[in-house]
Design an enzyme around this catalytic site. Sequence first.
Site, short mmCIF file in Angstrom:
data_model
loop_
_atom_site.label_atom_id
_atom_site.label_comp_id
_atom_site.label_asym_id
_atom_site.label_seq_id
_atom_site.Cartn_x
_atom_site.Cartn_y
_atom_site.Cartn_z
N GLU A 151 0.84 -1.20 0.00
CA GLU A 151 0.00 0.00 0.00
C GLU A 151 0.88 1.25 0.00
OE1 GLU A 151 -2.08 -0.88 3.59
OE2 GLU A 151 -3.05 -2.64 2.72
N LEU A 175 -5.94 -1.99 -1.25
CA LEU A 175 -5.75 -1.94 0.20
C LEU A 175 -6.34 -3.20 0.85
CD1 LEU A 175 -6.45 1.24 2.33
CD2 LEU A 175 -6.35 -1.06 3.25
N GLU A 231 -4.54 -6.56 3.10
CA GLU A 231 -3.30 -7.23 3.49
C GLU A 231 -3.26 -8.70 3.07
OE1 GLU A 231 -4.85 -5.01 5.41
OE2 GLU A 231 -3.32 -3.45 5.47
N GLN A 272 1.89 -2.21 5.78
CA GLN A 272 2.17 -0.80 6.08
C GLN A 272 2.53 -0.55 7.54
OE1 GLN A 272 -0.94 2.26 5.16
NE2 GLN A 272 0.62 2.80 3.67
N PHE A 273 1.81 -1.22 8.45
CA PHE A 273 2.17 -1.25 9.87
C PHE A 273 1.93 -2.67 10.34
CE2 PHE A 273 1.25 3.17 9.10
CZ PHE A 273 2.28 3.82 9.76
N HIS A 299 -0.63 -0.14 15.38
CA HIS A 299 0.50 0.29 14.56
C HIS A 299 1.83 -0.15 15.19
CE1 HIS A 299 -2.41 2.81 12.57
NE2 HIS A 299 -1.51 3.32 11.77
#
Lengths: 358, 326
Positions: free
Chosen positions: B29, B58, B60, B82-83, B129
Amino acid sequence: MSTVLEAAKVPYIQVLDETGKVVNPDRMPKLSDDELRELMKRMVFIRILDQRAIKLSRQGRLGFYAPAGGQEAAMIGSEYALQRDDFILPGYRDVPQLLYHGWPLYQWILFSRGHQHGTEIPEGVNVLIPQIIIGAQYVQTAGVALAFKLRDEKRIAITYTGDGGTSQGDFYEGINFAGAFQVPAVFVVQNNQFAISVPVELQTAAETLAQKAVAAGIPGFQVDGNDILAMYSVTKEAADRARAGDGPTLIEALTFRFGPHTMSGDDPTRYRTKELENEWERRDPLVRFRKFLEDKGLWTPEEEERVMEEAREEINAALKKADAYPKMTVPSLIDSMFEVLPESLKAQRQEFAGQEEA
Amino acid sequence: MAQMTMVQAVNNALDVELGRDKSVLVFGEDVGQNGGVFRATDGLQAKYGKDRVFDTPLAESGIIGLANGLAMQGFRPVAEIQFFGFVFEAMDEIAGQAARMRFRTNGRYTCPLVVRSPFGGGNKTPEMHADSLEGLFVQTPGLRVVIPSNPYDAKGLLISAIRDNDPVIFLEHMKLYRSLRAEVPEEAYTVPLDKANVVREGRDLTVIAYGAMVHTALKAAEELAKQRGVQAEVIDLRSVNPIDIETIVTSVKKTHRAVVVQEAQRSAGAAAEIIAQINEHAIYHLEGPVLRVTPPDTVYPFAQIEDEWIPDSAQVLRGFDKVLSL
């Protein structure tokens, strides 16, 4: 910007009706007489294999098995539309497609029994072993197909799931990724009406499963999945489109499994009526195609008997080969974890090798 | 040699490997046009094109599933989550699929995948995150889990991870992305994936840490030396799966005492595994129990209290004192 989406049409496609009559001549695939006979031979073979597998399961001579009987047209018809180097990502019931794509029968028996050698697909055979997690193969299909696109290979990836599979996030992620990347993929849903015991009406408010393609921006077709000519025709068209660079397709095949979900204790009388089973037996994919071929003078009871006999012999030979295959060992399992074993696993390998010698 | 931050070193490793091997692909992403939310992939799409460095939808599970499909067809995907708190969405494709690809096909298909992901606390991020979730993957057979503590290691370990023929989870602590600079060679080099690094030598106490906690442990070790003249040996684990027990045991045989410092909550994670292995290999060399300095077993905390939740050097020092007193 605003858009009014005209409700996209989801075509329903049938070539042969339940009596074996051609109802849609425009859709009639261009197959030679020999090819038509070959389709029938394969369905007969799979029906015999299915019956034998059910018996073997009951005798404890087979492990995991999800019966294919009733779905032969959807399975064989779609596989027959592929080329050898196209790649199949199957669900757990999709053993027939894998066998006709090159997975040796004795390896499937070993796989069913839980022997690792069964999973070792021979070089040049372009399939994965059956996926157990519902939908995992759908997202992977986008990746396999993207690999073909990036390498500019004229190959496609095809994957299968069931009606229950369309409720998974991975189903939608897979068709959406494939659409976003315009990759050469064909997504098949064999809607056999029940996800184990849960009927399709409880899976979704959607009238068809094929219409889920609309949300992903890809073409969707609903097909009479018990009509092998319709299945071949629609899959061939989708594969041709994919190969030409025109992106993925979703195909919903309406079908029915005659047997239980798996041979591990499922009892369909708990969730299906006899009337419903009888209704689908009338739509048996073998009956209508046999009728079609007999009307054309392409099939006889003698020929069918011969195919059945060949199937029995082939299955017996495969069983014999599977029976004779050497046992697995724990060290060999450990060896298949990594290309280079970490030190800790090397030590464990030694520990377990010692136990086996003792 | 250039001075690089860790995020620059990561970018440089990707650049070097994209340039060296056409089968390497980088995606996730916002990694394409935007160059990643931390700029870890900055400039790579412009240099290598949209076929090799690209944005994905978007999702995962879709990202790792895509990577698994590409990997089984011979590509070397470097997929970004992304996190790392988002990894739960991709658990099946990582733990159920990638980690088992070689095993479940007896080597017919392999999965040379790298999952890169920022993680780690101290940045006042929203929920999901900053969590240290490496323990989940310590317990997953078939994966390697690598966590660099500095720019040099980040580049060398990432290159090794990309070249490895099995899946590697590569975790980049957000706090380290720009907080330190170090000499990093411009050219390709590798740091082995299963070798810990002794970053401070000492004879009195073995301290095992990884990621940002290496720096916290080093600070505490300096303080310990100053206050008590006690010399701690600090081991930067680099990899939490597998664990380089040989380096740990060599140190413990010298110091006879050990403590593990971990940013993840206490139970059943990397620290627990390290202590179990010390037990198996070196218990008779110990003069006291091996302790863990960790946060408590809670969910990763709210931003206003994360600095108290994550062990700081004072807390680590108290841990040292306790281990030395037992």
